[in-house]
Design an enzyme around this catalytic site. Structure first.
Site, PDB file in Angstrom:
ATOM      1  N   GLU A   1       0.263   5.200   0.753  1.00 43.30           N
ATOM      2  CA  GLU A   1      -0.673   6.227   1.209  1.00 43.30           C
ATOM      3  C   GLU A   1      -0.264   7.611   0.703  1.00 43.30           C
ATOM      4  O   GLU A   1       0.810   7.783   0.101  1.00 43.30           O
ATOM      5  CB  GLU A   1      -0.752   6.190   2.735  1.00 43.30           C
ATOM      6  CG  GLU A   1      -1.329   4.867   3.232  1.00 43.30           C
ATOM      7  CD  GLU A   1      -1.491   4.816   4.744  1.00 43.30           C
ATOM      8  OE1 GLU A   1      -0.909   5.653   5.464  1.00 43.30           O
ATOM      9  OE2 GLU A   1      -2.203   3.906   5.201  1.00 43.30           O
TER      10      GLU A   1
ATOM     11  N   CYS B   1     -10.292  -4.732   0.128  1.00 43.54           N
ATOM     12  CA  CYS B   1     -11.412  -3.779   0.194  1.00 43.54           C
ATOM     13  C   CYS B   1     -12.321  -3.998  -1.011  1.00 43.54           C
ATOM     14  O   CYS B   1     -11.996  -4.742  -1.933  1.00 43.54           O
ATOM     15  CB  CYS B   1     -10.875  -2.349   0.225  1.00 43.54           C
ATOM     16  SG  CYS B   1     -10.263  -1.738  -1.364  1.00 43.54           S
TER      17      CYS B   1
ATOM     18  N   CYS C   1     -10.703  -3.325  -4.387  1.00 41.94           N
ATOM     19  CA  CYS C   1      -9.735  -4.349  -4.799  1.00 41.94           C
ATOM     20  C   CYS C   1     -10.417  -5.648  -5.190  1.00 41.94           C
ATOM     21  O   CYS C   1      -9.934  -6.364  -6.069  1.00 41.94           O
ATOM     22  CB  CYS C   1      -8.705  -4.578  -3.706  1.00 41.94           C
ATOM     23  SG  CYS C   1      -7.533  -3.215  -3.583  1.00 41.94           S
TER      24      CYS C   1
ATOM     25  N   CYS D   1      -4.002   0.682  -2.601  1.00 49.29           N
ATOM     26  CA  CYS D   1      -3.896  -0.572  -1.848  1.00 49.29           C
ATOM     27  C   CYS D   1      -2.779  -1.456  -2.396  1.00 49.29           C
ATOM     28  O   CYS D   1      -2.355  -1.313  -3.552  1.00 49.29           O
ATOM     29  CB  CYS D   1      -5.203  -1.339  -1.941  1.00 49.29           C
ATOM     30  SG  CYS D   1      -6.613  -0.527  -1.170  1.00 49.29           S
TER      31      CYS D   1
ATOM     32  N   GLU E   1      -2.978  -4.574  -3.245  1.00 52.34           N
ATOM     33  CA  GLU E   1      -3.440  -5.377  -4.378  1.00 52.34           C
ATOM     34  C   GLU E   1      -3.324  -4.589  -5.680  1.00 52.34           C
ATOM     35  O   GLU E   1      -2.989  -5.135  -6.739  1.00 52.34           O
ATOM     36  CB  GLU E   1      -4.903  -5.809  -4.170  1.00 52.34           C
ATOM     37  CG  GLU E   1      -5.122  -6.686  -2.943  1.00 52.34           C
ATOM     38  CD  GLU E   1      -5.485  -5.881  -1.699  1.00 52.34           C
ATOM     39  OE1 GLU E   1      -4.949  -4.776  -1.494  1.00 52.34           O
ATOM     40  OE2 GLU E   1      -6.325  -6.372  -0.924  1.00 52.34           O
TER      41      GLU E   1
ATOM     42  N   ASN F   1       0.833  -1.194   0.000  1.00 54.54           N
ATOM     43  CA  ASN F   1       0.000   0.000   0.000  1.00 54.54           C
ATOM     44  C   ASN F   1       0.875   1.254   0.000  1.00 54.54           C
ATOM     45  O   ASN F   1       1.972   1.258   0.564  1.00 54.54           O
ATOM     46  CB  ASN F   1      -1.025   0.004   1.151  1.00 54.54           C
ATOM     47  CG  ASN F   1      -0.422  -0.178   2.529  1.00 54.54           C
ATOM     48  OD1 ASN F   1       0.626  -0.777   2.693  1.00 54.54           O
ATOM     49  ND2 ASN F   1      -1.112   0.331   3.528  1.00 54.54           N
TER      50      ASN F   1
HETATM   51 ZN   LIG Z   1      -8.112  -2.159  -1.697  1.00 57.27          ZN
END
Ligand SMILES: [Zn+2]
Length: 140
Positions: free
Chosen positions: A46, A88, A91, A55, A57, A44
């Site tokens: 940010e 999430c 994803c 993310c 993924e 990830n």
């Molecule tokens: Zn995600």
């Protein structure tokens, strides 16, 4: 545990170690196994403008696409703790885009790489919208 799963978990852990998560302090790593047998990893990333974060993924999928691959057979996600760090909603849809018709395996690991959950893309995103839905309209 298979050697292949071991390799995926190691790749995801190594990716997690590189995560840029200064705001959430929630580093995540992901590893994708493609039909060709290659593994692609992501972490990830940010951003101070929080919604712009990406993310793990997403990073792994980008690496896969950049390598010219399109079929995901297995995804491993590893979070920083021992609560299953499942993909999430966004994803799940991104994985769906590259999963074969039969779906792909999804394995969620805890902090030290222990398997917490084994599921698949169909279970994570039932009745999903995918490429076939779009092609259906284009064929008319
Ligand atoms: Zn995600």
């Amino acid at each position: 545990m298979t050697d292949q799963l071991d390799a995926m978990i190691k790749a995801a852990r190594d990716a997690r170690d590189l995560a840029y998560a200064p705001y959430s302090k929630h580093p995540v790593g992901a590893a994708i196994l493609t039909r060709s047998g290659h593994i692609y990893a992501g972490c990830n990333v940010e951003n101070a403008a929080y919604p712009l974060g990406a993310c793990a993924e997403t990073g792994a999928i980008s690496a896969m696409v950049m390598a010219g691959e399109r079929i995901i057979d297995h995804v491993v996600v590893i979070g920083p703790g021992d609560v299953a760090c499942t993909p999430c909603g966004g994803c799940r849809q991104k994985i769906r885009e590259f999963a074969p018709a039969e779906g792909c395996k999804v394995t969620i690991c805890g902090r030290d790489g222990q398997v917490l959950l084994e599921t698949d893309s169909h279970a994570l995103l039932p009745y999903s919208f995918g490429p076939d839905n779009v092609h259906e309209m284009q064929d008319e």
